[in-house]
Design an enzyme around this catalytic site. Sequence first.
Site, PDB file in Angstrom:
ATOM      1  N   HIS A   7       0.813  -1.222   0.000  1.00 12.44           N
ATOM      2  CA  HIS A   7       0.000   0.000   0.000  1.00 12.44           C
ATOM      3  C   HIS A   7       0.839   1.260   0.000  1.00 12.44           C
ATOM      4  O   HIS A   7       2.019   1.230   0.337  1.00 12.44           O
ATOM      5  CB  HIS A   7      -0.993   0.030   1.177  1.00 12.44           C
ATOM      6  CG  HIS A   7      -0.399  -0.038   2.560  1.00 12.44           C
ATOM      7  ND1 HIS A   7      -0.232  -1.205   3.254  1.00 12.44           N
ATOM      8  CD2 HIS A   7       0.038   0.938   3.388  1.00 12.44           C
ATOM      9  CE1 HIS A   7       0.275  -0.964   4.443  1.00 12.44           C
ATOM     10  NE2 HIS A   7       0.473   0.342   4.558  1.00 12.44           N
ATOM     11  N   HIS A  78       3.760   7.037   3.880  1.00 20.20           N
ATOM     12  CA  HIS A  78       4.702   5.927   3.728  1.00 20.20           C
ATOM     13  C   HIS A  78       4.314   4.995   2.584  1.00 20.20           C
ATOM     14  O   HIS A  78       3.193   5.044   2.078  1.00 20.20           O
ATOM     15  CB  HIS A  78       4.868   5.133   5.040  1.00 20.20           C
ATOM     16  CG  HIS A  78       3.651   4.405   5.534  1.00 20.20           C
ATOM     17  ND1 HIS A  78       2.792   4.935   6.480  1.00 20.20           N
ATOM     18  CD2 HIS A  78       3.144   3.172   5.245  1.00 20.20           C
ATOM     19  CE1 HIS A  78       1.830   4.054   6.747  1.00 20.20           C
ATOM     20  NE2 HIS A  78       2.025   2.974   6.007  1.00 20.20           N
ATOM     21  N   GLU A 129       7.488   0.918   5.208  1.00 24.27           N
ATOM     22  CA  GLU A 129       6.942  -0.156   6.038  1.00 24.27           C
ATOM     23  C   GLU A 129       7.173  -1.476   5.301  1.00 24.27           C
ATOM     24  O   GLU A 129       7.066  -1.530   4.070  1.00 24.27           O
ATOM     25  CB  GLU A 129       5.428   0.073   6.223  1.00 24.27           C
ATOM     26  CG  GLU A 129       4.722  -1.016   7.017  1.00 24.27           C
ATOM     27  CD  GLU A 129       3.212  -0.746   7.179  1.00 24.27           C
ATOM     28  OE1 GLU A 129       2.691   0.234   6.615  1.00 24.27           O
ATOM     29  OE2 GLU A 129       2.566  -1.553   7.876  1.00 24.27           O
TER      30      GLU A 129
HETATM   31  C1  LIG Z   1      -0.204  -0.396  11.087  1.00 23.98           C
HETATM   32  C2  LIG Z   1      -0.423   0.253   9.799  1.00 23.98           C
HETATM   33  C3  LIG Z   1      -0.257  -0.752   8.644  1.00 23.98           C
HETATM   34  O1  LIG Z   1      -0.172  -0.358   7.499  1.00 23.98           O
HETATM   35  O2  LIG Z   1      -0.310  -2.002   8.936  1.00 23.98           O
HETATM   36  C4  LIG Z   1       0.433   1.498   9.603  1.00 23.98           C
HETATM   37  O3  LIG Z   1       0.844   1.839   8.531  1.00 23.98           O
HETATM   38  S1  LIG Z   1       0.706   2.422  11.014  1.00 23.98           S
HETATM   39  C5  LIG Z   1       1.348   3.967  10.414  1.00 23.98           C
HETATM   40  C6  LIG Z   1       1.761   4.851  11.512  1.00 23.98           C
HETATM   41  N1  LIG Z   1       2.966   4.357  12.182  1.00 23.98           N
HETATM   42  C7  LIG Z   1       4.205   4.779  11.895  1.00 23.98           C
HETATM   43  O4  LIG Z   1       4.388   5.679  11.060  1.00 23.98           O
HETATM   44  C8  LIG Z   1       5.336   4.141  12.656  1.00 23.98           C
HETATM   45  C9  LIG Z   1       6.686   4.603  12.256  1.00 23.98           C
HETATM   46  N2  LIG Z   1       6.797   6.076  12.284  1.00 23.98           N
HETATM   47  C10 LIG Z   1       7.444   6.742  13.271  1.00 23.98           C
HETATM   48  O5  LIG Z   1       7.992   6.152  14.203  1.00 23.98           O
HETATM   49  C11 LIG Z   1       7.436   8.246  13.165  1.00 23.98           C
HETATM   50  O6  LIG Z   1       6.347   8.628  12.319  1.00 23.98           O
HETATM   51  C12 LIG Z   1       8.750   8.828  12.618  1.00 23.98           C
HETATM   52  C13 LIG Z   1       9.898   8.510  13.581  1.00 23.98           C
HETATM   53  C14 LIG Z   1       9.077   8.299  11.227  1.00 23.98           C
HETATM   54  C15 LIG Z   1       8.579  10.329  12.479  1.00 23.98           C
HETATM   55  O7  LIG Z   1       8.049  10.830  13.656  1.00 23.98           O
HETATM   56  P1  LIG Z   1       8.057  12.420  13.927  1.00 23.98           P
HETATM   57  O8  LIG Z   1       7.533  13.110  12.717  1.00 23.98           O
HETATM   58  O9  LIG Z   1       7.361  12.666  15.227  1.00 23.98           O
HETATM   59  O10 LIG Z   1       9.591  12.659  14.143  1.00 23.98           O
HETATM   60  P2  LIG Z   1      10.494  13.873  13.860  1.00 23.98           P
HETATM   61  O11 LIG Z   1       9.714  15.141  13.960  1.00 23.98           O
HETATM   62  O12 LIG Z   1      11.658  13.687  14.753  1.00 23.98           O
HETATM   63  O13 LIG Z   1      10.936  13.637  12.351  1.00 23.98           O
HETATM   64  C16 LIG Z   1      12.234  13.285  12.005  1.00 23.98           C
HETATM   65  C17 LIG Z   1      12.443  13.677  10.553  1.00 23.98           C
HETATM   66  O14 LIG Z   1      11.720  12.743   9.728  1.00 23.98           O
HETATM   67  C18 LIG Z   1      10.846  13.454   8.858  1.00 23.98           C
HETATM   68  N3  LIG Z   1       9.629  12.664   8.699  1.00 23.98           N
HETATM   69  C19 LIG Z   1       8.719  12.363   9.640  1.00 23.98           C
HETATM   70  N4  LIG Z   1       7.742  11.611   9.155  1.00 23.98           N
HETATM   71  C20 LIG Z   1       8.045  11.409   7.846  1.00 23.98           C
HETATM   72  C21 LIG Z   1       7.412  10.711   6.791  1.00 23.98           C
HETATM   73  N5  LIG Z   1       6.276  10.058   6.989  1.00 23.98           N
HETATM   74  N6  LIG Z   1       7.987  10.710   5.570  1.00 23.98           N
HETATM   75  C22 LIG Z   1       9.167  11.371   5.366  1.00 23.98           C
HETATM   76  N7  LIG Z   1       9.821  12.060   6.334  1.00 23.98           N
HETATM   77  C23 LIG Z   1       9.258  12.084   7.545  1.00 23.98           C
HETATM   78  C24 LIG Z   1      10.574  14.773   9.568  1.00 23.98           C
HETATM   79  O15 LIG Z   1      10.182  15.756   8.634  1.00 23.98           O
HETATM   80  C25 LIG Z   1      11.930  15.063  10.185  1.00 23.98           C
HETATM   81  O16 LIG Z   1      12.763  15.602   9.195  1.00 23.98           O
HETATM   82  P3  LIG Z   1      13.720  16.873   9.473  1.00 23.98           P
HETATM   83  O17 LIG Z   1      14.592  16.415  10.622  1.00 23.98           O
HETATM   84  O18 LIG Z   1      14.456  17.052   8.183  1.00 23.98           O
HETATM   85  O19 LIG Z   1      12.801  17.976   9.848  1.00 23.98           O
HETATM   86 CO   LIG Z   2       0.859   1.221   6.504  1.00 24.39          CO
END
Ligand SMILES: C[C@H](C(=O)O)C(=O)SCCNC(=O)CCNC(=O)[C@H](O)C(C)(C)COP(=O)(O)OP(=O)(O)OC[C@H]1O[C@@H](n2cnc3c(N)ncnc32)[C@H](O)[C@@H]1OP(=O)(O)O
Ligand SMILES: [Co+2]
Length: 133
Positions: A7, A78, A129
């Site tokens: 996805h 993502h 992911e």
């Molecule tokens: C379960 C289900 C499924 O499909 O089965 C799902 O998808 S669950 C979907 C939801 N779950 C998840 O997303 C889990 C994994 N994600 C995470 O742990 C977090 O979202 C993360 C760590 C990637 C980012 O969190 P955050 O935005 O609070 O962190 P920060 O503010 O420190 O961001 C760090 C740097 O990453 C960048 N950044 C953050 N999110 C994204 C993204 N989605 N795509 C690209 N870049 C990104 C920010 O702009 C920043 O860049 P700069 O430093 O340059 O400003």
């Molecule tokens: Co997902």
Amino acid sequence: MITWLNHVAIAVPDLDAAATKYRSLGAEVSDPQELPEHGVIVVFVKLPNTKIELLHPLGEASPISGFLERNPGGGVHHLCFEVTEISEMAGKLSEIGARVLGDGSAKIGAHGKPVLFAHPKDFHGVLVEFEQT
Ligand SMILES: C[C@H](C(=O)O)C(=O)SCCNC(=O)CCNC(=O)[C@H](O)C(C)(C)COP(=O)(O)OP(=O)(O)OC[C@H]1O[C@@H](n2cnc3c(N)ncnc32)[C@H](O)[C@@H]1OP(=O)(O)O
Ligand SMILES: [Co+2]
């Protein structure tokens, strides 16, 4: 091994409005599914060759809250690839210098299968992911 694109996820400020928009284009859209362990509520748009996951924050500590604050109108959040062996993926990712998010272990995702996330800064600016096939 990485295989299918499972996805593309889009974070949205209003899940009902986004679901309605895709439905109005003729797409099959699932009912909302709460995933408290992931801090999100999701809806899937089913397409013949892949799915679109519409995401909205759930609870106080959602991992997508920061993204929506920076992108209030929503945005591509993502990509999810299927992998044949998720148990090998965490090791493979560290081998290629990509950080695995969270505690490094797989959690059960929206399709009832284990998933892992790799840091966007280690994947050309894209949050990736991986889901067990
Ligand atoms: C379960 C289900 C499924 O499909 O089965 C799902 O998808 S669950 C979907 C939801 N779950 C998840 O997303 C889990 C994994 N994600 C995470 O742990 C977090 O979202 C993360 C760590 C990637 C980012 O969190 P955050 O935005 O609070 O962190 P920060 O503010 O420190 O961001 C760090 C740097 O990453 C960048 N950044 C953050 N999110 C994204 C993204 N989605 N795509 C690209 N870049 C990104 C920010 O702009 C920043 O860049 P700069 O430093 O340059 O400003
Ligand atoms: Co997902």
